[in-house]
Design a protein around this motif. Sequence first.
Motif, mmCIF file in Angstrom:
data_model
loop_
_atom_site.group_PDB
_atom_site.id
_atom_site.type_symbol
_atom_site.label_atom_id
_atom_site.label_comp_id
_atom_site.label_asym_id
_atom_site.label_seq_id
_atom_site.Cartn_x
_atom_site.Cartn_y
_atom_site.Cartn_z
ATOM 1 N N PHE A 1 0.893 -1.135 0.052
ATOM 2 C CA PHE A 1 -0.043 0.014 0.152
ATOM 3 C C PHE A 1 0.919 1.375 -0.091
ATOM 4 O O PHE A 1 0.688 2.246 -0.662
ATOM 5 N N ARG B 1 1.048 3.781 -3.221
ATOM 6 C CA ARG B 1 0.882 5.206 -2.869
ATOM 7 C C ARG B 1 1.633 6.197 -3.432
ATOM 8 O O ARG B 1 1.815 7.361 -3.751
ATOM 9 N N GLY C 1 -7.295 5.034 -8.712
ATOM 10 C CA GLY C 1 -8.429 4.056 -8.223
ATOM 11 C C GLY C 1 -7.614 2.549 -8.330
ATOM 12 O O GLY C 1 -8.142 1.574 -8.006
ATOM 13 N N GLN C 2 -6.328 2.446 -8.760
ATOM 14 C CA GLN C 2 -5.669 1.360 -9.011
ATOM 15 C C GLN C 2 -5.041 0.673 -7.702
ATOM 16 O O GLN C 2 -4.536 -0.470 -7.652
ATOM 17 N N ALA D 1 -6.194 0.108 -4.896
ATOM 18 C CA ALA D 1 -7.015 -1.138 -4.466
ATOM 19 C C ALA D 1 -6.738 -2.297 -4.585
ATOM 20 O O ALA D 1 -6.473 -3.203 -4.177
ATOM 21 N N VAL E 1 -3.490 -3.510 -3.595
ATOM 22 C CA VAL E 1 -3.401 -4.224 -2.362
ATOM 23 C C VAL E 1 -4.096 -5.484 -2.356
ATOM 24 O O VAL E 1 -3.750 -6.194 -1.486
ATOM 25 N N PHE E 2 -5.198 -5.452 -3.075
ATOM 26 C CA PHE E 2 -5.987 -6.779 -3.024
ATOM 27 C C PHE E 2 -4.929 -7.909 -3.678
ATOM 28 O O PHE E 2 -4.966 -9.274 -3.193
#
Length: 368
Positions: A78, A82, A308-309, A311, A314-315
């Motif tokens: 994350f 970021r 928006g990428q 998430a 992180v998944f």
Amino acid sequence: MKTVRQLLYGEIIRAVVFVAFGFLALFLFFDLVDELQALSRHAAQGYQLQHALLFIALKTPDHIYELLPISVLIGSIFVMARLAQSSEFTILRTGGLEPWMALSSLLKLGLVFVAITFFFGDYAAPWAERQAQQIKAPFQGQLTTGQTGAWLREKQGQQQYAVNVRRFDGISKMQDVRIHAFNEKGQLLTITTARQAQIQAGQWELLEVEEKSILLPSATNPAQFSVTQLDRQSWSTGISTDMVAAALLSPDRMSTWELFRYMRHLSANNQNAQRYEIEFWRKVFYPLSCLVMLVLALPFAYLHFRSGQIAGHVFAGVLAGISFSLLNNVFSFIGNLQNWQPLLTSAAPALIYSAVSLAAFWWMVLRR
């Protein structure tokens, strides 16, 4: 470089702590649901809500030990994603942060996570497990396995002992203990039965003892049999509380040193120690997986993100962490069944993920 480290370390530590607390809250909620069933089952014995809550709280160190490598992976992915999205990592690269410098900085932080994981796995979790057993043992009764209980062996000088423990409270007290003594030829010498027993330092204190002795026949005398009743008897032995618990329960709650001692004990008594050797090496390599997770997360800082990428990545980190845990367990079970080399069996998941992470680092960072 010191400022860069402070930036990376601060962001990663905060993210890892946040992820770990989130997973921990989820695990503790599941524990609470399980304990509500135990609360109704043992209510007649006096098991109340405060006991259940304290028991759940004492399971926290073990959960932290299990969750820390996955939390390191998710938190670091994350942060790296970021920083890449906000172009902060690009600015750091422009300022002279080379890939190998970034990798070495993350590995230094990883050593801190390795030490924390080792502390929780070898000290905090076993201690909390013993305290939890002390809380719950008076209400849930004795631990047992099957109809015959647990069997242990020990060699002392020229004699060998086969010990049977029917029930154990998980702390130090046992019930229905039988000790069979054999000579070097495997001939039975005595059978000592105790209604109760307590494990002490270097010995067992046996209560309500019945000792059956067999005098082997000779050329002039036939075999003789005698029975002696005793209120109390001490038996010197190296079988500890953790060894009895390991024979009745899973060995993953033992510390590394206790697993090593139990492995040596099994090997000295010609018993199969494959399962415990695999668990021992798992305990050795599991904290080192924090280093693997940080290396796996570093390439995400070199990607180019749209809004928006994060998430999605992180998944992907969550899936990678879950797959690592699954692979770790699968190799353990298969290695035990197929009699694989314990060291390679336990190290294989970490080596595979290290190879994958270094390959991703080379392809996405160095080659491009």
